[in-house]
Design an enzyme around this catalytic site. Structure first.
Site, mmCIF file in Angstrom:
data_model
loop_
_atom_site.group_PDB
_atom_site.id
_atom_site.type_symbol
_atom_site.label_atom_id
_atom_site.label_comp_id
_atom_site.label_asym_id
_atom_site.label_seq_id
_atom_site.Cartn_x
_atom_site.Cartn_y
_atom_site.Cartn_z
ATOM 1 C CB THR A 17 -2.661 -4.945 0.011
ATOM 2 O OG1 THR A 17 -1.830 -5.651 0.918
ATOM 3 C CG2 THR A 17 -4.113 -5.110 0.385
ATOM 4 N N GLY A 46 6.565 -4.938 3.947
ATOM 5 C CA GLY A 46 6.774 -5.031 5.401
ATOM 6 C C GLY A 46 7.293 -3.750 6.022
ATOM 7 C CB VAL A 47 9.129 -0.935 4.580
ATOM 8 C CG1 VAL A 47 9.693 0.415 4.981
ATOM 9 C CG2 VAL A 47 10.251 -1.932 4.298
ATOM 10 N NE ARG A 49 0.165 4.896 5.777
ATOM 11 C CZ ARG A 49 -0.921 5.179 6.494
ATOM 12 N NH1 ARG A 49 -1.281 6.429 6.690
ATOM 13 N NH2 ARG A 49 -1.643 4.210 7.035
ATOM 14 C CB ALA A 115 4.123 -2.936 8.979
ATOM 15 C CB SER A 116 -1.086 -2.326 7.312
ATOM 16 O OG SER A 116 -2.139 -1.483 6.887
ATOM 17 C CE LYS A 117 0.811 4.337 12.040
ATOM 18 N NZ LYS A 117 1.218 5.686 12.296
ATOM 19 C CG ASN A 118 -4.719 1.792 5.911
ATOM 20 O OD1 ASN A 118 -5.404 2.681 6.412
ATOM 21 N ND2 ASN A 118 -3.668 2.038 5.149
#
Ligand code: BG6
Ligand code: MG
Length: 218
Positions: A17, A46-47, A49, A115-118
């Site tokens: 992604t 990895g950081v 949003r 780390a993703s909120k998606n």
């Protein structure tokens, strides 16, 4: 057989992604007169949003109000989600299902640590959500990688001690987080970037089921 916990990062490990994050961040950065390169995109792997936008603004010497910051974050995510909407199982990286299925067949703990909120929506799109016993993502943590929180929560959710967990990660911040959690860190990608990992492979095609079996029986 022993039961170990296998914790997978999402972006760059299960699906690529980063190219969609790049397109969405570039559009956003350019819209406020800031340049954004592929090299800079690498540094956002990895950081979170929030931290990503902070870095982009700092690179462009820009300061914005709190309200504008929120608008920029929302606008980037709306663009990103438009790309995600088009995703399907063809975007799963090679041999990821082979490893997931082997772990499931051998009754291992399988979690996502992203780390993703998606994360959930992406796993649904590529039809992999059902493979995971536990999902820990950006919605569940306060401290981002390299802090070990996401992986420690993954171990806790699986009910497996951190020292019996193995992490797959493509970002150096993620390898640092896995090591800080006292877990075995497996880097997926470039050895020069992921040198602190216990093992590094270019991708899952290089990971044999014999190697996974060794990790289980360690
Ligand atoms: C990480 C990506 O997995 O998730 C980062 O490597 C991204 O590039 C972060 O910024 C947060 O993702 P999202 O989907 O919540 O914006
Ligand atoms: Mg990643």
């Amino acid at each position: 057989m022993n039961k170990k916990g296998f914790i997978f990062d999402l972006d760059g490990v299960i699906v690529d992604t980063a190219k969609y994050h790049f397109l969405a961040w570039k559009k956003l950065a350019n819209s406020i007169g800031v340049d954004f390169t592929e090299t800079q995109n690498e540094q956002l792997k990895g950081v979170s949003r929030v931290k990503s936008l902070e870095k982009i603004l700092a690179w462009g010497n820009k300061t914005v109000s709190e309200a504008e910051f929120k608008e920029l974050m929302d606008s980037k995510n709306t663009d990103y989600l438009n790309y995600i909407e088009q995703m399907n199982a063809s975007e799963i990286l090679p041999d990821v299902p082979k490893v997931l299925n082997y772990l499931i067949e051998n009754k291992q703990g399988v979690a996502l640590g992203s780390a993703s909120k998606n994360a959930t929506v992406i796993l649904e799109k590529v039809d992999l959500l059902s493979k995971f016993d536990q999902i820990v993502d950006g919605n569940h943590v306060v401290k981002g990688k390299p802090n070990p929180e996401v992986f420690l929560k993954g171990a806790e959710a699986l009910g497996i001690e951190p020292k019996h967990c193995i992490v797959f990660e493509d970002a150096s911040a993620g390898i640092e987080a896995a090591k800080a959690a006292q877990m075995i860190a497996i880097g997926i990608g470039d050895k020069t970037v992921l040198g602190d990992a216990d093992y590094v492979f270019n991708d899952f095609t290089e990971i044999s089921t014999d190697f996974i079996k060794e990790l289980i029986n360690k």
